[in-house]
Design an enzyme around this catalytic site. Sequence first.
Site, PDB file in Angstrom:
ATOM      1  N   HIS A 107      83.784  43.205  96.637  1.00 10.28           N
ATOM      2  CA  HIS A 107      84.040  41.750  96.516  1.00 10.28           C
ATOM      3  C   HIS A 107      82.729  40.962  96.357  1.00 10.28           C
ATOM      4  O   HIS A 107      82.661  39.794  96.711  1.00 10.28           O
ATOM      5  CB  HIS A 107      84.818  41.206  97.711  1.00 10.28           C
ATOM      6  N   SER A 134      62.066  30.196  77.777  1.00 13.43           N
ATOM      7  CA  SER A 134      62.832  28.986  77.494  1.00 13.43           C
ATOM      8  C   SER A 134      61.982  28.064  76.640  1.00 13.43           C
ATOM      9  O   SER A 134      60.766  27.981  76.829  1.00 13.43           O
ATOM     10  CB  SER A 134      63.208  28.301  78.805  1.00 13.43           C
ATOM     11  N   LYS A 156      60.476  30.019  82.797  1.00 15.11           N
ATOM     12  CA  LYS A 156      61.627  30.916  82.684  1.00 15.11           C
ATOM     13  C   LYS A 156      61.316  32.263  82.038  1.00 15.11           C
ATOM     14  O   LYS A 156      60.551  32.362  81.107  1.00 15.11           O
ATOM     15  CB  LYS A 156      62.731  30.230  81.851  1.00 15.11           C
ATOM     16  N   GLU A 190      72.409  39.782  78.604  1.00 21.09           N
ATOM     17  CA  GLU A 190      73.498  38.798  78.426  1.00 21.09           C
ATOM     18  C   GLU A 190      74.237  39.031  77.114  1.00 21.09           C
ATOM     19  O   GLU A 190      75.464  38.965  77.055  1.00 21.09           O
ATOM     20  CB  GLU A 190      72.932  37.381  78.454  1.00 21.09           C
TER      21      GLU A 190
END
Length: 466
Positions: A159, A280, A286, A293
Amino acid sequence: MGKIKKAWSGRFAGSMEQKAEEYTTSLPFDWRLYPYDIQGSIAYARALVKAGVLTEDERGRIIRGLEEIKKELDDGRLDPDPAYEDIHMYIEGRLIDKIGEVGGKLHTGRSRNEQVTLDLRLYLRAEIEQICNEIRQAQGALLDQAERHLDAVMPGYTHLQRAQPVLWAHHVMAYVEMFGRDAARFQDCVNRINIMPLGSGALSGTTYAIDRVQLAQDLGFPEVSRNSVDAVSDRDFALEFLAGASITIVHLSRLSEEIILWASTEFGFCDVPEAFATGSSLMPQKKNPDVAELARGKAGRIFGDLVGLLTTMKGLPLSYNRDLQEDKEPVFDAVDTLRGTLQVLAPLIRGLRVNAERMRQATQEGFLNATDAADYLVSKGLPFRQAHEVVGKIVRYCLDQDKHLDQLSLEELLHYSPLFDEGFYAYVGLDASLNRRGVIGGTAPKQVREAIQVARAELKKGEGKG
Ligand code: ARG
């Protein structure tokens, strides 16, 4: 009539509308089948000699012509005119341009309906071999990481809540298992791909004395199709491939998701290699895990390929229908997407920097040893249900006191059960907890080391198997 004469023009008074030609041609995508189409034609020319349709000399001319066309196409010289309906007509048209009328004998007794499924079978068989190699690369990268960080302990989750400690290697080896099943699934799919359809004709079987068994042997197929109607209508093998690709990309996507989580500041378990990350355009600090992804995102494409082809198939009457031309783009897209993902994720996995210190710290919070505390009471004779209840109460107490289980004094523990003694503290320690899980498939370091060896041996066995 355009500059290219249609093979079926005899039946028609006029020429085809350009829009309709552009709409129906598959050449813009099925050109990729050309090596297999030529391979199939070379084998078929031999069968035609045996059937008394071609002389040896004619066969020689046809093969030389086909080889020249292969060379042209290898060099990227393709005439993209949509008047060539597909790669089969293209190659036949070019052959006749090159060697004259005799080129027109190659299609004797053969239909594109069987040719196209032969080509797709040959194509998929070759691609699956590459895919299985690439799966093995990913497994190898995971095994190297597991071996390199055998000491790293992390919280195992259910979970997405901290549950029990596991070796990081054990967690990572779960993906080795998944990829092993994926490769086995593709190998199994090859059993259904490996059926030679030529000789089926348009749908009812050829009238020429084509030695189908010999033809199958020449093309490396262990079996010939047993029903010509099925042979030209069947795309189960493509669906199976897409289903296998969908399951594989699910695994790659789940792994990517974990890498994304682990690379976050919140987890901090792993660092993605810079060569596989992006920055970024706005936020200077970043470092984003875009590769992982996209791997996660591309799962959607492959599911779409599967659902698309299933939908194309579901209402088709037997036998061949032109709808079947819609089989190729999803198959090509799934092959490209899956292979691209495997090729980029394997080196990314290999380059992951593991922060074992952070992982170990994370095992300290969240009462990961609560099950061990219950097992301790069981070892002292308490039924598990009661032990669970007692430890649950102790956890509540710890939450109030802001303490870990092993920070409680013996006196505090004895308040909950008379069964506690000094042995408790060692029993619920991290190493003891791991070592007790020594069953086959458990996270005990001894088991994990063995599992790595077994997986390495399997990987070696798979090499060269395709
Ligand atoms: N381009 C077609 C396909 O991909 C080849 C078979 C066409 N056959 C026909 N009779 N129109 O399915």
